[in-house]
Design an enzyme around this catalytic site. Structure first.
Site, PDB file in Angstrom:
ATOM      1  N   ARG A 110     -24.279  -2.878  -9.917  1.00 46.75           N
ATOM      2  CA  ARG A 110     -24.611  -4.827  -9.639  1.00 46.75           C
ATOM      3  C   ARG A 110     -21.992  -5.146  -9.651  1.00 46.75           C
ATOM      4  O   ARG A 110     -21.610  -4.210  -9.411  1.00 46.75           O
ATOM      5  CB  ARG A 110     -24.428  -4.947 -11.155  1.00 46.75           C
ATOM      6  CG  ARG A 110     -26.638  -4.820 -10.884  1.00 46.75           C
ATOM      7  CD  ARG A 110     -26.771  -5.804 -11.885  1.00 46.75           C
ATOM      8  NE  ARG A 110     -28.170  -6.096 -11.685  1.00 46.75           N
ATOM      9  CZ  ARG A 110     -28.865  -6.442 -12.639  1.00 46.75           C
ATOM     10  NH1 ARG A 110     -28.513  -6.201 -13.680  1.00 46.75           N
ATOM     11  NH2 ARG A 110     -30.065  -7.010 -12.472  1.00 46.75           N
ATOM     12  N   SER A 111     -22.136  -5.558 -10.709  1.00 45.70           N
ATOM     13  CA  SER A 111     -20.565  -6.115 -11.008  1.00 45.70           C
ATOM     14  C   SER A 111     -19.898  -4.759 -11.455  1.00 45.70           C
ATOM     15  O   SER A 111     -18.499  -5.090 -10.827  1.00 45.70           O
ATOM     16  CB  SER A 111     -19.652  -7.029 -11.838  1.00 45.70           C
ATOM     17  OG  SER A 111     -20.632  -8.432 -11.948  1.00 45.70           O
ATOM     18  N   ALA A 112     -19.772  -3.557 -11.356  1.00 45.90           N
ATOM     19  CA  ALA A 112     -18.840  -3.085 -11.483  1.00 45.90           C
ATOM     20  C   ALA A 112     -18.273  -2.260  -9.903  1.00 45.90           C
ATOM     21  O   ALA A 112     -17.012  -2.052  -9.993  1.00 45.90           O
ATOM     22  CB  ALA A 112     -19.473  -1.114 -12.064  1.00 45.90           C
ATOM     23  N   TYR A 166     -14.748 -16.718 -14.879  1.00 43.48           N
ATOM     24  CA  TYR A 166     -16.141 -14.997 -14.775  1.00 43.48           C
ATOM     25  C   TYR A 166     -16.319 -16.189 -12.700  1.00 43.48           C
ATOM     26  O   TYR A 166     -17.226 -16.504 -13.009  1.00 43.48           O
ATOM     27  CB  TYR A 166     -16.165 -14.245 -15.343  1.00 43.48           C
ATOM     28  CG  TYR A 166     -17.569 -12.808 -14.859  1.00 43.48           C
ATOM     29  CD1 TYR A 166     -16.527 -12.168 -14.025  1.00 43.48           C
ATOM     30  CD2 TYR A 166     -18.559 -12.802 -14.755  1.00 43.48           C
ATOM     31  CE1 TYR A 166     -17.194 -10.939 -13.728  1.00 43.48           C
ATOM     32  CE2 TYR A 166     -18.913 -11.829 -14.086  1.00 43.48           C
ATOM     33  CZ  TYR A 166     -17.833 -10.767 -13.690  1.00 43.48           C
ATOM     34  OH  TYR A 166     -18.951  -9.594 -12.922  1.00 43.48           O
ATOM     35  N   LYS A 210     -16.972  -4.568  -8.433  1.00 43.26           N
ATOM     36  CA  LYS A 210     -15.867  -5.814  -8.402  1.00 43.26           C
ATOM     37  C   LYS A 210     -14.160  -4.753  -8.894  1.00 43.26           C
ATOM     38  O   LYS A 210     -13.689  -5.175  -8.022  1.00 43.26           O
ATOM     39  CB  LYS A 210     -16.119  -7.117  -9.515  1.00 43.26           C
ATOM     40  CG  LYS A 210     -16.661  -7.797  -8.998  1.00 43.26           C
ATOM     41  CD  LYS A 210     -17.186  -8.897 -10.522  1.00 43.26           C
ATOM     42  CE  LYS A 210     -17.664  -9.804  -9.936  1.00 43.26           C
ATOM     43  NZ  LYS A 210     -18.603  -9.573 -10.073  1.00 43.26           N
TER      44      LYS A 210
END
Length: 389
Positions: A69-71, A159, A73
């Protein structure tokens, strides 16, 4: 639960915390890896590869990878910083210098550093994209370029949960002529030797387990997290920036769909092993196994220097960001004040801490209903801190 792998002398608390995640915190399948001074000191995995697995299901193996997921980014941000390091991208230039269409609707003053630090003002899309549309990089880029900002770019932060994919991906394409997934494969994962992809190759699909939402158990340890009331209220309001930011792709994609995994969405669909992510972060702060280093010391300082702080217009709680990476804060605790990295909603976490020369990554197939500060990841971070002490 049988835990597999190795733990270097002195890091035994990490192994104990990892086992406790299965016993106390509802873990189904997971892995954790820690590097110190560029060398692996923790490499553990346990459970089943699929979140819905039974005792007869395939076990999690050392090479098992999961969506983080957002890891993702944190990897995307590092690409833009590496392009700056090479002299190909000016952080103080308007985004429109490289991407003229982005100047539309009042965004002509948005700088590259604003885009990285969640200050560009476009966390939402007035017309959300379907999962099929979101996977088309041209449509995604056109949507964010045409979008009017929710605030004047550069004046505040919030965010960019989904739109970060097209913001970073299109900027990389304009500068390099390649997709960000191709750039990561050739310039980051390959040289570092990291099992890490944004846009999963078909040949690697057999290593990836099924992920899903799981409800954490109620335990006497008080480790079950609940969102703050203000955050819960924001999610419940369909007109809020919070709800709209996460709904920029509607309906939410099926994360187990091969088409979604093959798409290049650097805000949300990176796939990695724990060792791959930890190895990547280790290479940002030093040489890995005496070899590759990605960031120069100057670029490393850029990554962990605060560029956004305070109440987050999307996440509601106070957050801190460097140029794309989350920084240590109560909302997203890392190892120490100088740490930089990124969590993935509901579980995954990866970061580097230059002050202790530590790189850390945790991946799981069971996502809890939290955005940051997952209790399983935090138990492991506390154990790393205890090991260093």
């Amino acid at each position: 639960m049988d835990v597999h792998g190795t733990v270097a002398e002195g890091f035994e608390p990490v192994g104990e915390a990892f086992a406790a995640n299965f016993a106390l915190r509802g873990e189904r399948g997971a892995a954790v890896a820690v590097y110190r001074d560029g060398h692996r000191v923790v490499d553990l995995w346990a459970g089943t590869r699929d979140v819905d697995g039974t005792a007869d299901s395939a076990p999690w193996e050392r090479g098992t990878a999961q969506i983080v997921r957002s890891a993702t980014k944190g990897v995307a941000a590092a690409v833009l910083l590496l392009l700056h390091q090479r002299g190909d991208l000016d952080l103080d230039a308007p985004v429109g210098t490289y991407w003229p269409e982005f100047k539309a609707a009042g965004k002509e003053r948005a700088l590259v550093r604003d885009l990285l630090a969640h200050r560009s003002g476009v966390p939402v899309l007035d017309r959300p994209l379907t999962p099929e549309q979101a996977a088309d990089p041209v449509l995604g880029a056109e949507a964010v370029a045409a979008q009017a900002p929710a605030w004047e770019p550069g004046t505040d932060h919030g965010y960019h949960a989904q739109t970060y994919s097209w913001l970073t991906g299109e900027l990389v394409r304009r500068v390099t002529g390649r997709t960000i997934g191709e750039w990561i494969e050739r310039e980051v994962a390959g040289p570092v030797g990291a099992d890490l992809w944004v846009g999963l190759p078909a040949g690697e699909s057999g290593r990836v387990g099924r992920v899903g939402q799981v409800e954490p158990p109620r335990t006497a340890t008080g480790l079950r997290t609940r969102p703050k009331r203000s955050v819960a209220e924001a999610y419940a309001d369909p007109e809020s920036l919070t709800r709209r930011a996460f709904a920029a792709i509607t309906p939410l994609p099926d994360e187990n769909d091969p088409a979604y995994r093959a798409a290049v969405l650097p805000a949300s669909n990176g796939i990695a092993t724990a060792d791959g992510l930890a190895r990547f972060y280790a290479a940002l702060i030093g040489e890995v196994d005496g070899g590759t280093r990605l960031f120069t010391p100057r670029t490393m300082e850029l990554a962990r220097t605060e560029h956004s702080a305070g109440p987050d217009r999307v996440l509601v709680a106070p957050t801190r960001f460097g140029l794309g990476h989350m920084l240590h804060s109560p909302a997203s605790p890392l190892l120490g004040p100088g740490s930089f990295g990124h969590p993935g909603r509901g579980g995954a976490l990866a970061f580097a801490d230059p002050d202790s020369a530590v790189a850390f990554a945790y991946v799981t197939n069971g996502f809890h209903p939290n955005v940051t500060a997952d209790p399983r990841a935090q138990a492991l971070v506390h154990a790393v801190r205890a090991s260093l002490a």
